[in-house]
Design a protein around this motif. Structure first.
Motif, PDB file in Angstrom:
ATOM      1  N   VAL A   9     -88.876 -72.117 -10.859  1.00 29.92           N
ATOM      2  CA  VAL A   9     -88.736 -73.159 -11.870  1.00 29.92           C
ATOM      3  C   VAL A   9     -90.125 -73.424 -12.437  1.00 29.92           C
ATOM      4  N   THR A  11     -92.207 -76.048 -14.336  1.00 27.35           N
ATOM      5  CA  THR A  11     -92.136 -77.465 -14.680  1.00 27.35           C
ATOM      6  C   THR A  11     -93.040 -77.756 -15.876  1.00 27.35           C
ATOM      7  N   GLU A  18     -83.125 -80.427 -13.809  1.00 29.30           N
ATOM      8  CA  GLU A  18     -81.856 -80.178 -13.123  1.00 29.30           C
ATOM      9  C   GLU A  18     -81.738 -78.711 -12.747  1.00 29.30           C
ATOM     10  N   ILE A  19     -81.405 -78.460 -11.480  1.00 27.08           N
ATOM     11  CA  ILE A  19     -81.246 -77.086 -10.978  1.00 27.08           C
ATOM     12  C   ILE A  19     -79.844 -76.866 -10.415  1.00 27.08           C
ATOM     13  N   ASN A  22     -78.345 -73.457 -11.265  1.00 24.44           N
ATOM     14  CA  ASN A  22     -78.993 -72.356 -10.547  1.00 24.44           C
ATOM     15  C   ASN A  22     -78.433 -72.241  -9.132  1.00 24.44           C
ATOM     16  N   TYR A 118     -81.867 -81.818  -8.421  1.00 28.44           N
ATOM     17  CA  TYR A 118     -83.049 -81.797  -9.278  1.00 28.44           C
ATOM     18  C   TYR A 118     -84.285 -81.365  -8.503  1.00 28.44           C
ATOM     19  N   LEU A 119     -85.115 -80.597  -9.168  1.00 31.27           N
ATOM     20  CA  LEU A 119     -86.479 -80.390  -8.689  1.00 31.27           C
ATOM     21  C   LEU A 119     -87.286 -81.530  -9.308  1.00 31.27           C
TER      22      LEU A 119
END
Length: 137
Positions: A9, A11, A18-19, A22, A118-119
């Protein structure tokens, strides 16, 4: 049975990405019908969290809370090798966590209606993060 894949990801600095999709693709590819999906970020200055996905103000308010829990540039910090956000980012990781575990049923994550994964980037500058998803069933 176990299945594992990772993804990266990029950033844009502090905030959430939102992941869910994935992770859902990996869970589906696992073929595991019933089990657990463990989502882990391989870094100490960001987090993986499960939170509301309908109202973005929730995630903005989480940033407000995090700034109170672990403010940037606190004079009491000794670890500031990479700037004012260095120790604050590590503290936020400890408080928010580096992983979540979600139940799996029918090769799908059993998330609630308003839940998303989320990340949560805690550094102010953009970063490349690796997330590992392990599905066990």
């Amino acid at each position: 049975m176990a299945f594992q894949q990772s993804f990266e990801v990029n950033t844009r600095g502090r905030g959430t990405i939102e992941i869910t999709h994935n992770v859902a693709r990996i869970v589906s590819a696992s073929g595991i019908q019933v089990g657990l999906a463990h989502v882990f970020v391989q870094h100490t200055s960001c987090s993986v969290v499960l939170t509301e996905n309908a109202d973005p103000s929730v995630r903005r308010d989480l940033e407000t809370l995090a700034a109170r829990w672990a403010p940037d540039g606190d004079a009491a910090y000794r670890h500031d090798n990479e700037g004012d956000d260095d120790m604050a980012a590590h503290g936020r990781n400890i408080l928010a966590g580096a992983s979540v575990t979600i139940p799996v049923g029918g090769s799908d994550m059993l998330l609630g209606t308003w839940q998303g994964i989320y990340l949560w980037e805690h550094r102010t500058l953009s970063q490349r993060r690796r997330v590992v998803v392990t599905v066990i069933g």
